[in-house]
Design an enzyme around this catalytic site. Sequence first.
Site, mmCIF file in Angstrom:
data_model
loop_
_atom_site.group_PDB
_atom_site.id
_atom_site.type_symbol
_atom_site.label_atom_id
_atom_site.label_comp_id
_atom_site.label_asym_id
_atom_site.label_seq_id
_atom_site.Cartn_x
_atom_site.Cartn_y
_atom_site.Cartn_z
ATOM 1 N N THR A 36 -1.900 -10.610 -13.873
ATOM 2 C CA THR A 36 -1.975 -9.952 -12.574
ATOM 3 C C THR A 36 -1.475 -10.906 -11.504
ATOM 4 O OG1 THR A 36 -3.472 -8.781 -11.053
ATOM 5 C CG2 THR A 36 -4.348 -10.718 -12.164
ATOM 6 N N TYR A 46 -15.728 -19.856 -7.375
ATOM 7 C CA TYR A 46 -15.366 -18.569 -7.967
ATOM 8 C C TYR A 46 -16.452 -18.101 -8.938
ATOM 9 C CZ TYR A 46 -12.543 -14.879 -10.077
ATOM 10 O OH TYR A 46 -12.080 -13.654 -10.518
ATOM 11 N N GLY A 68 0.822 -1.207 0.000
ATOM 12 C CA GLY A 68 0.000 0.000 0.000
ATOM 13 C C GLY A 68 0.853 1.252 0.000
ATOM 14 N N ASP A 115 -9.245 -5.015 6.371
ATOM 15 C CA ASP A 115 -9.652 -6.372 6.019
ATOM 16 C C ASP A 115 -11.165 -6.322 5.862
ATOM 17 O OD1 ASP A 115 -10.485 -9.014 5.951
ATOM 18 O OD2 ASP A 115 -9.094 -9.687 7.502
ATOM 19 N N LYS A 160 -18.860 -14.735 -8.239
ATOM 20 C CA LYS A 160 -18.835 -13.617 -9.187
ATOM 21 C C LYS A 160 -20.201 -13.407 -9.837
ATOM 22 C CE LYS A 160 -14.615 -12.179 -8.657
ATOM 23 N NZ LYS A 160 -14.374 -10.845 -8.065
ATOM 24 N N ASN A 206 -13.065 -3.543 -5.166
ATOM 25 C CA ASN A 206 -12.130 -4.324 -5.970
ATOM 26 C C ASN A 206 -11.509 -5.505 -5.231
ATOM 27 O OD1 ASN A 206 -9.936 -4.672 -8.195
ATOM 28 N ND2 ASN A 206 -8.762 -4.243 -6.331
#
Length: 299
Positions: free
Chosen positions: A214, A179, A67, A87, A183, A114
Amino acid sequence: MGTETNNIKTNNLKINNLKTDNKEKRILITGGATGLGQAIALALSEQYGKNGEKLKVCIADIHEQRGQETLALLTEKGTEAFYQPCDITQDDDVANLVTAIEARWGGVDVVFNNAGVASGGSLSDESIAQWKWIFDINLLGMVRVSKAMLPLFKAQRSGYFVNIASQAGLTPIPYMNSYNAVKAAVVSLSETMKLELAPDNIDVSVVCPSFFKTNLDESMRSDNPAMHKMMARFFKKADMTKEQVAQSICDQVAQKRFLILTHKLGKRAFLMKKLLPTQMYINNMLKQTKAMKRAMERR
């Protein structure tokens, strides 16, 4: 009467536009220290810098060192930013995030939901514990942040939630059960929020990117070693970088699109699912994903 109507239309456009008259935008990005979140922060910084507008960014993340590194990159670009440890599975952390934003900014204009993790495996592979883990972060974490930020949006009579989902929520493939499901839930939640919050002048978009290069694989959980290998191949073959995906997102956010698709193949797959008869689409997907079963059985 005509002049009054034109003034009302003009004022509405000013309210709905992502860029405010005071040339300042306050943006929160959860999971903003790395990956797509960081790329979005830097893309926005570049965009606002070119337009001579002021941008304030809050990076909310569990990774403090990363960060701080992201803050340094934003500062180099002339963007005012701060890091808030958060968190999103912890109510106290989310409450502290709201307190920090109120103290520094007095409100917030855009919330990028995000933060998220990845999981994979077949129905028999994935444990209930893994299902609970990903739902607590990817769905309930988003709900926690959205519920906490909603009073700020309502108080200022404007706001914008940008929820990061996935192509997997629209056109799922095998062996990503939890997953895909989480989503898809984010897509449904976003549409519900869009309809529910519109009367309060609060907008909502949902972003559904496909695979791109990523660090999402760092957080991925799967009890099947073959799943890790398969995901590594998908990421390696990806035709877009996180920077390209972030730029596509920012461009479409500026237009306030509800469903934001970033990949050409993803758009094609979604269109095919919408237009083809259901059984024809399923048969086509069965052919395309046939090799995945053999790959997943190689442990």
